[in-house]
Design a protein around this motif. Structure first.
Motif, PDB file in Angstrom:
ATOM      1  N   GLY A 141       0.734  -1.276   0.101  1.00  0.00           N
ATOM      2  CA  GLY A 141       0.059   0.070   0.091  1.00  0.00           C
ATOM      3  C   GLY A 141       0.803   1.300   0.073  1.00  0.00           C
ATOM      4  N   GLY A 142       1.939   1.307   0.516  1.00  0.00           N
ATOM      5  CA  GLY A 142       2.904   2.168   0.403  1.00  0.00           C
ATOM      6  C   GLY A 142       3.342   2.798  -0.721  1.00  0.00           C
ATOM      7  N   ALA A 143       3.163   1.892  -1.697  1.00  0.00           N
ATOM      8  CA  ALA A 143       3.886   2.247  -2.985  1.00  0.00           C
ATOM      9  C   ALA A 143       2.926   3.321  -3.992  1.00  0.00           C
ATOM     10  N   ARG A 144       1.681   3.447  -3.448  1.00  0.00           N
ATOM     11  CA  ARG A 144       0.797   4.332  -4.347  1.00  0.00           C
ATOM     12  C   ARG A 144       1.448   5.645  -4.618  1.00  0.00           C
ATOM     13  N   GLY A 145       2.082   6.163  -3.595  1.00  0.00           N
ATOM     14  CA  GLY A 145       2.434   7.597  -3.608  1.00  0.00           C
ATOM     15  C   GLY A 145       3.524   7.670  -4.523  1.00  0.00           C
ATOM     16  N   LEU A 146       4.467   6.776  -5.094  1.00  0.00           N
ATOM     17  CA  LEU A 146       5.708   6.722  -5.813  1.00  0.00           C
ATOM     18  C   LEU A 146       5.346   6.959  -7.183  1.00  0.00           C
ATOM     19  N   THR A 147       6.347   7.732  -7.754  1.00  0.00           N
ATOM     20  CA  THR A 147       6.168   8.239  -9.208  1.00  0.00           C
ATOM     21  C   THR A 147       7.058   7.864 -10.173  1.00  0.00           C
ATOM     22  N   ALA A 148       6.808   7.931 -11.473  1.00  0.00           N
ATOM     23  CA  ALA A 148       7.973   7.517 -12.469  1.00  0.00           C
ATOM     24  C   ALA A 148       9.224   8.329 -12.339  1.00  0.00           C
ATOM     25  N   VAL A 149       9.103   9.528 -11.759  1.00  0.00           N
ATOM     26  CA  VAL A 149      10.360  10.073 -11.566  1.00  0.00           C
ATOM     27  C   VAL A 149      10.970   9.516 -10.269  1.00  0.00           C
ATOM     28  N   ASP A 150      10.425   8.839  -9.365  1.00  0.00           N
ATOM     29  CA  ASP A 150      11.143   8.303  -8.438  1.00  0.00           C
ATOM     30  C   ASP A 150      11.864   6.869  -8.862  1.00  0.00           C
ATOM     31  N   ALA A 151      11.084   6.271 -10.018  1.00  0.00           N
ATOM     32  CA  ALA A 151      11.577   5.047 -10.612  1.00  0.00           C
ATOM     33  C   ALA A 151      12.922   5.344 -11.293  1.00  0.00           C
ATOM     34  N   PHE A 152      12.934   6.510 -11.811  1.00  0.00           N
ATOM     35  CA  PHE A 152      14.036   6.692 -12.669  1.00  0.00           C
ATOM     36  C   PHE A 152      15.414   7.229 -12.119  1.00  0.00           C
ATOM     37  N   ASN A 153      15.002   7.913 -10.964  1.00  0.00           N
ATOM     38  CA  ASN A 153      16.056   8.494 -10.160  1.00  0.00           C
ATOM     39  C   ASN A 153      16.657   7.421  -9.307  1.00  0.00           C
ATOM     40  N   ALA A 154      15.869   6.140  -9.136  1.00  0.00           N
ATOM     41  CA  ALA A 154      16.231   4.935  -8.458  1.00  0.00           C
ATOM     42  C   ALA A 154      17.095   4.220  -9.237  1.00  0.00           C
ATOM     43  N   GLN A 155      16.963   4.154 -10.544  1.00  0.00           N
ATOM     44  CA  GLN A 155      17.655   3.599 -11.944  1.00  0.00           C
ATOM     45  C   GLN A 155      18.936   4.096 -11.922  1.00  0.00           C
ATOM     46  N   TYR A 156      18.928   5.395 -11.940  1.00  0.00           N
ATOM     47  CA  TYR A 156      20.317   6.001 -12.111  1.00  0.00           C
ATOM     48  C   TYR A 156      21.344   5.790 -10.789  1.00  0.00           C
ATOM     49  N   GLN A 157      20.577   5.881  -9.587  1.00  0.00           N
ATOM     50  CA  GLN A 157      21.298   5.587  -8.396  1.00  0.00           C
ATOM     51  C   GLN A 157      21.814   4.131  -8.553  1.00  0.00           C
ATOM     52  N   LEU A 158      20.872   3.097  -8.962  1.00  0.00           N
ATOM     53  CA  LEU A 158      21.468   1.518  -8.801  1.00  0.00           C
ATOM     54  C   LEU A 158      22.649   1.326  -9.907  1.00  0.00           C
ATOM     55  N   GLN A 159      22.361   1.953 -11.055  1.00  0.00           N
ATOM     56  CA  GLN A 159      23.424   1.755 -12.249  1.00  0.00           C
ATOM     57  C   GLN A 159      24.745   2.364 -11.719  1.00  0.00           C
ATOM     58  N   ALA A 160      24.861   3.536 -11.068  1.00  0.00           N
ATOM     59  CA  ALA A 160      26.051   4.011 -10.200  1.00  0.00           C
ATOM     60  C   ALA A 160      26.656   3.023  -9.428  1.00  0.00           C
ATOM     61  N   LEU A 161      25.757   2.419  -8.382  1.00  0.00           N
ATOM     62  CA  LEU A 161      26.173   1.754  -7.496  1.00  0.00           C
ATOM     63  C   LEU A 161      26.465   0.279  -8.199  1.00  0.00           C
ATOM     64  N   LYS A 177      28.098  -0.267 -11.045  1.00  0.00           N
ATOM     65  CA  LYS A 177      29.299   0.031 -11.582  1.00  0.00           C
ATOM     66  C   LYS A 177      30.380  -0.281 -10.416  1.00  0.00           C
ATOM     67  N   ARG A 178      30.250   0.188  -9.277  1.00  0.00           N
ATOM     68  CA  ARG A 178      31.202   0.003  -8.251  1.00  0.00           C
ATOM     69  C   ARG A 178      31.314  -1.252  -7.573  1.00  0.00           C
ATOM     70  N   CYS A 179      29.846  -1.992  -7.658  1.00  0.00           N
ATOM     71  CA  CYS A 179      30.085  -3.303  -7.169  1.00  0.00           C
ATOM     72  C   CYS A 179      30.661  -4.238  -8.313  1.00  0.00           C
ATOM     73  N   ASP A 180      30.332  -4.037  -9.522  1.00  0.00           N
ATOM     74  CA  ASP A 180      31.044  -4.929 -10.321  1.00  0.00           C
ATOM     75  C   ASP A 180      32.392  -4.936 -10.456  1.00  0.00           C
ATOM     76  N   ALA A 181      32.950  -3.691 -10.319  1.00  0.00           N
ATOM     77  CA  ALA A 181      34.353  -3.576 -10.094  1.00  0.00           C
ATOM     78  C   ALA A 181      34.985  -4.197  -9.056  1.00  0.00           C
ATOM     79  N   ILE A 182      34.399  -4.210  -7.720  1.00  0.00           N
ATOM     80  CA  ILE A 182      34.642  -5.133  -6.830  1.00  0.00           C
ATOM     81  C   ILE A 182      34.653  -6.651  -6.899  1.00  0.00           C
ATOM     82  N   LEU A 183      33.571  -7.067  -7.522  1.00  0.00           N
ATOM     83  CA  LEU A 183      33.292  -8.298  -7.889  1.00  0.00           C
ATOM     84  C   LEU A 183      34.246  -8.863  -8.861  1.00  0.00           C
ATOM     85  N   ASN A 184      34.704  -8.220  -9.862  1.00  0.00           N
ATOM     86  CA  ASN A 184      35.598  -8.475 -10.759  1.00  0.00           C
ATOM     87  C   ASN A 184      36.647  -8.784 -10.285  1.00  0.00           C
ATOM     88  N   SER A 185      37.356  -8.059  -9.208  1.00  0.00           N
ATOM     89  CA  SER A 185      38.643  -8.437  -8.550  1.00  0.00           C
ATOM     90  C   SER A 185      38.808  -9.633  -8.096  1.00  0.00           C
TER      91      SER A 185
END
Length: 586
Positions: free
Chosen positions: A334-354, A356-364
């Motif tokens: 029920g708490g998801a009803r207030g989330l927006t498409a803008v929230d989704a895209f901003n989180a996607q950008y944040q996840l993609q940046a993370l 990159k960092r996680c993949d670099a660690i995992l590749n080591s």
């Protein structure tokens, strides 16, 4: 008659020790008598007769799971039984079995029914069900782990030999840890999700529980057949065929001690320390890694807009029947009803940046070792604080599917006097063969080997003229390399401006004592372009391993100590850009 492995059962059939009919009727009777709240529904005796008749009319040699009983989490369709997702008002009768269920049946496996779960697969504890809180197989006062609660416990109680669960936030791993099982959370798309009630459709994985890694290896090729009609399915058959194994010492990453969390459970803390020691004793090199970006990614699953994907999956039902849902499910979805498409895209950008960092660690490293869960709770404790304790259970699991990794959970030890504790090994998508081999070595206490796979891309550290905007950067750009981030090396290097003709360039020389941190840039380059890039690097430079300031190692430029002779020590500048700026100022 009791069996704890698929191969033992198949051998017993072949030797005539028992028959599929006798054994399946025995297991069906046992499942129907369950008192741990494992099952939501079981097949009827008439349906069981139909499966037995089909086996009698088939060739066992052509069916790798001939007469093997299994269980199905009740958010996965089985023709002939309703799918409830642990919500009576939601129940429907599917027109066909899920793709993976049908593949298993065609291989000779026999489903005994549908198992209990946290409602709509939202939870990691197994108590959020109108069909009763699923009880732990070792001590019924404890939680079973969820959401694939009944799937795990039915295997642990030997009612079936394997089961299907699902995993979006850890549901295929936490119940394995709490019931001394192996839980395989394969890569997203390896096992078709067609016929699954979605939790987060872009992240969902159907998983396998069994008593051993050998049994997972028996089931996974059947369950993991490519489904071209599932738009999220991925075909890993070609990459699997390329895997070979060596006896080189594998590097296993472990979170820094300060980044581990056991929520006051000192018993689990001790046992994880012993698990690390066991890995070292079996031939692995443990490498401390920065776990913070993985933890930051984990927070996005329930504290970001991916909760809206859970809402999207059942929106029509939920909007009309919210009051019929478990209170915890009402609060989360029920708490998801207030989330927006803008929230989704901003989180996607944040996840993609993370990522990159996680993949670099995992590749080591070859894989990363973590606790499957930091603690376990009684059913009473969980029901008294359902949101926070459930959040605790996802500390080591919530990031896995967001980052598109594969993982296997295995029992950590044989401490029968304590509640079970489990560990998880994870690596990049498509690395299931490697993870299975490593898990088998750990559980069998044999030498850990590592699968050698040529990755699609490699991370490289540059410290001089190849940095962004400098004269040789075009050599990276022309090879489709992409910038990841700025970092610093460990404080173990001397930095020289090298003598000689051509573009001015520095050299990093590793020191035995002391040293400086040098500014670096991390770039990701397709592996196929590394060969011609390496061929163009002039002496005394070369590519080797460079230690970063967080203790991880990446491929990067290194310099022979003799090659720095005649060069100028510019370590005090800390960077090539700083040195160049000093020259322009003068």
């Amino acid at each position: 008659m009791e069996f704890t492995s698929i191969q033992a059962l198949l051998d017993a059939y072949k030797r005539g020790v028992t028959t599929p009919e006798a054994y399946l009727r025995q297991q069906w009777t046992q499942a129907k008598a369950d008192v741990n709240h494992c099952w939501i529904s079981n097949i009827s005796e008439a349906q069981l007769d139909g499966y037995i008749k089909a086996l009698k009319n088939s060739n066992p040699e052509l069916k790798p799971l001939y007469g093997v009983p299994f269980a199905i989490k009740d958010n996965i369709d089985l023709l002939g039984l309703p799918t409830t997702a642990a919500c009576k008002e939601f129940a429907y009768s599917p027109g066909s079995s899920a793709f993976v269920v049908q593949a298993l049946i065609e291989a000779g496996a026999v489903p005994l029914g549908k198992t209990n779960l946290d409602q709509f697969a939202t939870g990691l504890n197994g108590t959020r069900s109108p069909y009763g809180a699923c009880q732990n197989s070792i001590d019924p006062t404890y939680i079973s782990g969820g959401s694939s609660a009944g799937s795990a416990v039915s295997v642990a109680l030997k009612q079936v030999l394997f089961s299907l669960g699902t995993d979006t936030a850890g549901s295929g791993r936490v119940p394995a840890a709490f019931n001394r099982l192996v839980g395989m959370k394969a890569s997203i798309g390896r096992i078709s999700c067609r016929g699954l009630v979605p939790a987060c459709r872009t992240l969902d994985c159907i998983t396998v529980f069994a008593h051993s890694v050998d049994d997972i290896e028996h089931v996974l090729p059947v369950a993991g057949q490519y489904d071209p009609s599932d738009c999220y399915a991925r075909d890993f058959s070609e990459s699997d065929s390329e895997v070979t194994y060596s006896f080189d010492k594998p590097r296993i990453g472990v979170p820094r001690d300060t980044q581990l969390e056991f929520f006051g459970n000192d018993n689990y803390r001790r046992r994880f320390t012993e698990s690390k020691a066991q890995c070292e004793a079996l031939g692995a090199e443990l490498v401390d890694v920065d776990f913070s970006p993985f933890l930051d990614a984990a927070k996005l699953l329930y504290h970001g807009p991916w909760v809206a994907e859970r809402y999207a999956g059942i929106k029509a039902f939920f909007d009309e029947h919210e009051a019929d849902c478990d209170p915890a499910i009402q609060a989360i979805i029920g708490g998801a009803r207030g989330l927006t498409a803008v929230d989704a895209f901003n989180a996607q950008y944040q996840l993609q940046a993370l990522k990159k960092r996680c993949d670099a660690i995992l590749n080591s490293v070859d894989a990363i070792l973590i606790p499957t869960a930091g603690s376990i709770y009684t059913i009473e404790e969980m029901q008294a604080d359902p949101i926070q304790l459930n959040t605790n259970l996802g500390f080591y699991t919530n990031f896995m599917n967001l980052l598109d990794y594969a993982a296997i959970a295995v029992p950590a030890d044989d401490e029968s006097e304590n509640m079970p504790f489990g560990i998880t090994l994870f690596s990049d998508k498509g690395t299931e063969p490697k993870l299975l081999e490593m898990a088998k070595a750990y559980t069998g206490k044999s030498r850990i080997e590592v699968g050698e796979r040529i990755p699609e891309s490699m991370v490289m550290a540059v410290c001089g003229a190849h940095m962004a905007g400098l004269p040789l950067n075009h050599q990276l750009i022309s090879r489709q390399a992409s910038f990841l981030e700025k970092r610093r090396s460990a404080a173990r290097y001397q930095f020289f401006a090298l003598a000689g003709e051509g573009p001015k360039r520095p050299g990093m020389v590793r020191t035995k004592e002391g040293g400086n941190r040098i500014e670096l840039e991390l770039w990701e380059m397709p592996t196929a372009r590394f060969g011609d890039f390496l061929a163009g690097i002039p002496s005394p430079l070369g590519l080797g391993k460079v230690e970063l300031d967080d203790g991880t190692w990446v491929t990067g430029f290194i310099c022979e100590e003799a090659g720095a002779a005649g060069g100028r020590d510019i370590s005090h500048f800390g960077s090539w850009r700083g040195f160049l700026a000093s020259k322009s100022d003068s």
